[in-house]
Design a protein around this motif. Sequence first.
Motif, PDB file in Angstrom:
ATOM      1  N   ARG A   1       0.804  -1.328  -0.050  1.00 38.16           N
ATOM      2  CA  ARG A   1       0.064  -0.038  -0.017  1.00 38.16           C
ATOM      3  C   ARG A   1       0.855   1.453   0.111  1.00 38.16           C
ATOM      4  O   ARG A   1       1.869   1.271   1.001  1.00 38.16           O
ATOM      5  CB  ARG A   1      -1.055   0.051   1.317  1.00 38.16           C
ATOM      6  CG  ARG A   1      -1.740   0.951   1.093  1.00 38.16           C
ATOM      7  CD  ARG A   1      -2.940   1.178   2.371  1.00 38.16           C
ATOM      8  NE  ARG A   1      -2.205   1.457   3.731  1.00 38.16           N
ATOM      9  CZ  ARG A   1      -2.579   1.850   4.781  1.00 38.16           C
ATOM     10  NH1 ARG A   1      -3.821   1.293   4.884  1.00 38.16           N
ATOM     11  NH2 ARG A   1      -2.054   1.648   6.022  1.00 38.16           N
ATOM     12  N   PRO A   2       0.589   2.133  -0.931  1.00 37.73           N
ATOM     13  CA  PRO A   2       1.437   3.523  -0.889  1.00 37.73           C
ATOM     14  C   PRO A   2       1.109   4.207   0.512  1.00 37.73           C
ATOM     15  O   PRO A   2       0.164   4.281   0.837  1.00 37.73           O
ATOM     16  CB  PRO A   2       0.779   4.156  -2.176  1.00 37.73           C
ATOM     17  CG  PRO A   2       0.193   3.206  -2.967  1.00 37.73           C
ATOM     18  CD  PRO A   2      -0.425   2.149  -2.093  1.00 37.73           C
ATOM     19  N   SER A   3       2.076   5.013   0.836  1.00 39.14           N
ATOM     20  CA  SER A   3       2.174   5.710   2.210  1.00 39.14           C
ATOM     21  C   SER A   3       1.425   7.043   1.986  1.00 39.14           C
ATOM     22  O   SER A   3       0.919   7.437   2.941  1.00 39.14           O
ATOM     23  CB  SER A   3       3.400   5.697   2.826  1.00 39.14           C
ATOM     24  OG  SER A   3       4.307   6.281   2.084  1.00 39.14           O
ATOM     25  N   ALA A   4       1.515   7.596   0.833  1.00 42.84           N
ATOM     26  CA  ALA A   4       1.283   8.776   0.600  1.00 42.84           C
ATOM     27  C   ALA A   4      -0.169   9.075   0.190  1.00 42.84           C
ATOM     28  O   ALA A   4      -0.908  10.110   0.084  1.00 42.84           O
ATOM     29  CB  ALA A   4       2.163   9.529  -0.375  1.00 42.84           C
ATOM     30  N   ARG A   5      -0.880   8.061  -0.157  1.00 41.06           N
ATOM     31  CA  ARG A   5      -2.153   8.200  -0.705  1.00 41.06           C
ATOM     32  C   ARG A   5      -3.019   6.697  -0.632  1.00 41.06           C
ATOM     33  O   ARG A   5      -2.278   5.876  -0.076  1.00 41.06           O
ATOM     34  CB  ARG A   5      -2.150   8.342  -2.046  1.00 41.06           C
ATOM     35  CG  ARG A   5      -1.703   7.553  -3.006  1.00 41.06           C
ATOM     36  CD  ARG A   5      -1.666   7.967  -4.552  1.00 41.06           C
ATOM     37  NE  ARG A   5      -1.030   6.989  -5.392  1.00 41.06           N
ATOM     38  CZ  ARG A   5      -1.454   5.907  -5.747  1.00 41.06           C
ATOM     39  NH1 ARG A   5      -2.379   5.152  -5.250  1.00 41.06           N
ATOM     40  NH2 ARG A   5      -0.605   5.095  -6.483  1.00 41.06           N
ATOM     41  N   ARG A   6      -4.213   6.602  -0.765  1.00 40.67           N
ATOM     42  CA  ARG A   6      -4.964   5.543  -0.510  1.00 40.67           C
ATOM     43  C   ARG A   6      -4.518   4.587  -1.846  1.00 40.67           C
ATOM     44  O   ARG A   6      -4.187   5.087  -2.939  1.00 40.67           O
ATOM     45  CB  ARG A   6      -6.414   5.571  -0.687  1.00 40.67           C
ATOM     46  CG  ARG A   6      -6.845   6.259   0.555  1.00 40.67           C
ATOM     47  CD  ARG A   6      -8.603   6.538   0.360  1.00 40.67           C
ATOM     48  NE  ARG A   6      -9.260   5.264   0.452  1.00 40.67           N
ATOM     49  CZ  ARG A   6      -9.574   4.562   1.510  1.00 40.67           C
ATOM     50  NH1 ARG A   6      -9.566   4.968   2.771  1.00 40.67           N
ATOM     51  NH2 ARG A   6     -10.151   3.197   1.296  1.00 40.67           N
ATOM     52  N   GLY A   7      -4.498   3.132  -1.630  1.00 42.71           N
ATOM     53  CA  GLY A   7      -3.916   2.440  -2.697  1.00 42.71           C
ATOM     54  C   GLY A   7      -5.046   2.275  -3.543  1.00 42.71           C
ATOM     55  O   GLY A   7      -6.514   2.493  -3.152  1.00 42.71           O
TER      56      GLY A   7
ATOM     57  N   GLU B   1      -9.013   1.360  -2.778  1.00 42.47           N
ATOM     58  CA  GLU B   1     -10.127   1.387  -3.468  1.00 42.47           C
ATOM     59  C   GLU B   1     -10.144   0.299  -4.385  1.00 42.47           C
ATOM     60  O   GLU B   1      -9.190  -0.028  -5.253  1.00 42.47           O
ATOM     61  CB  GLU B   1     -10.114   2.864  -4.120  1.00 42.47           C
ATOM     62  CG  GLU B   1     -10.117   4.082  -3.378  1.00 42.47           C
ATOM     63  CD  GLU B   1     -11.312   4.429  -2.790  1.00 42.47           C
ATOM     64  OE1 GLU B   1     -12.268   3.761  -2.921  1.00 42.47           O
ATOM     65  OE2 GLU B   1     -11.458   5.257  -1.782  1.00 42.47           O
TER      66      GLU B   1
ATOM     67  N   SER C   1      -2.769   4.079 -12.427  1.00 46.13           N
ATOM     68  CA  SER C   1      -3.511   4.301 -11.085  1.00 46.13           C
ATOM     69  C   SER C   1      -3.453   3.075  -9.959  1.00 46.13           C
ATOM     70  O   SER C   1      -4.078   3.199  -8.936  1.00 46.13           O
ATOM     71  CB  SER C   1      -4.856   4.568 -11.560  1.00 46.13           C
ATOM     72  OG  SER C   1      -5.332   5.859 -12.290  1.00 46.13           O
TER      73      SER C   1
ATOM     74  N   ASP D   1      -2.292  -0.060  -7.717  1.00 48.84           N
ATOM     75  CA  ASP D   1      -0.943  -0.389  -7.159  1.00 48.84           C
ATOM     76  C   ASP D   1      -0.842  -2.240  -7.233  1.00 48.84           C
ATOM     77  O   ASP D   1       0.062  -2.748  -6.951  1.00 48.84           O
ATOM     78  CB  ASP D   1      -1.197  -0.103  -5.718  1.00 48.84           C
ATOM     79  CG  ASP D   1      -1.217   1.249  -5.508  1.00 48.84           C
ATOM     80  OD1 ASP D   1      -0.220   2.172  -5.982  1.00 48.84           O
ATOM     81  OD2 ASP D   1      -2.218   1.877  -5.185  1.00 48.84           O
TER      82      ASP D   1
END
Length: 492
Positions: A206-212, A234, A260, A262
């Motif tokens: 999961r990216p830390s800066a935004r929702r995955g 999402e 878009s 991940d």
Amino acid sequence: MFQDFKLVGDRPVAIQVKEYVKRLIIKGALQADQKLPSTREMSSLLKVSRNTVIAAYEGLEDDGFTYAIPGKGSYVTTMVGHLAANNGGTVSQIDWKARMNEYALSAAELDMMKQGIRAKKGTISFTSIAPDEQLFDLGDVRRAFMDRMAIEGQVLLNYGYAKGYKPLIMYLMRYMENKGVDLRGKDMLITNGFTEGFDIVLSALRPSARRGAAICENPTHHTAIKNLKLQGFEITGIPMEIDGIDVEQLEAVLYKQRNSFDLAYLTPSYHNPTGIVMSPAKRSAVMKLLMQYQIPVIEDGFNEELRYSGAHVAPLIATAGQGNGVIYIGSFSKVLFPGLRVGWVLGDKALIDNLESIKRARTIHTSTIDQSILYQYLLNGNFDKYVKKARMEYKRKYELTKACCEAHLPEAQLSGDGGLHLFLTFPSDVNTHMLLEACTEQGVIFTPGDKFFIHEGTGTNTLRLGFSRVTDENIERGIQIIGKQARRFLRK
């Protein structure tokens, strides 16, 4: 005092006496420095042997609850901390529901087991897709346990390694190689079943800066939906066709939302809940697309061994060849023994190295005893014998269930090429939650299919029918009842 002592079950009597006296001390019924009855007197009071009381008193002293004065007897020690708040007249109560964070609240909301129907005794239940325990070969499991304990029992009872039990890892690596997987540059982590492996992988990706953002088949495994949401992803769902995911729609979504996603989560074989096996052509097309857009694939090896007919179909990780874009999560839970919580994650060495550290931080390691029993069971050659027996029995039940559905539920479209369940799609005017309510009154339950769809309000005309633990008689009777109730909705 001492009149309420009762022996319960088959536990050693001395332990029951010791724990009984402990409870009296903790509750304050026996005060600090109070003398306990003599062993002879306590024996008479509790109606047990004197030797039993002697052993119980020795245990109390060992545990620090009493002390002995030679020639005088046993006395209660001063207890520190017990019932301190109550003795002070104040009882502290915390509103734990108000303390729950978003993760905890979401977990409870998404918990399908808590929302399930409490079935009455005698209910015909098609909700389970667990293996039938009547098929378990207990003699071979017992032998595997004894064999492994004889070889390295003392080692197995100590701490193990976060990565897993090495003999099992080596065995499973060969097992995956026999499925056509190119093992170059790959490694393996042993987990507590599929769910822990999936959770660990998601927490790493999961990216830390935004929702995955994740892409998956629609419908899909409810546990996957739950964990993806809990980890903040999402989800974009791609519809299923009779031979797997709709490749054209997948391509359109990837093109429209390029860069878009991940990850992609896919179950190519005996998909849960539809039971569909993705065709070889689609496997190649899907892998080509996802690799083109550099999207990592989490492949769920669900029920892969329960193939009833047709040729072996290579998993996606085999289709990837030397590529490292697929993370394969496997377990034998639906084939062998769910009680042995053993699964595995196979993927790129750099990925596994990081997952190992997450595993160590969370649970230290998967039970080494469980891993070693599974390893010895496999090593003894029992797996092939068991799977052959299981396939025969589940194939028979699969064919019986399918025939009953075709006879009593002709309006429903069936899907499912193997595994332990069938998926039914009714005309849109049949709401399977309402159908479930009607069937529950008649003593039959199943799993409504909307739980497996990405968006609420979709799939309300579908249901999953698990047959693995249902008797032949109840399969026929249960499906007949479902059919009779379904026709009431179709006439409206």
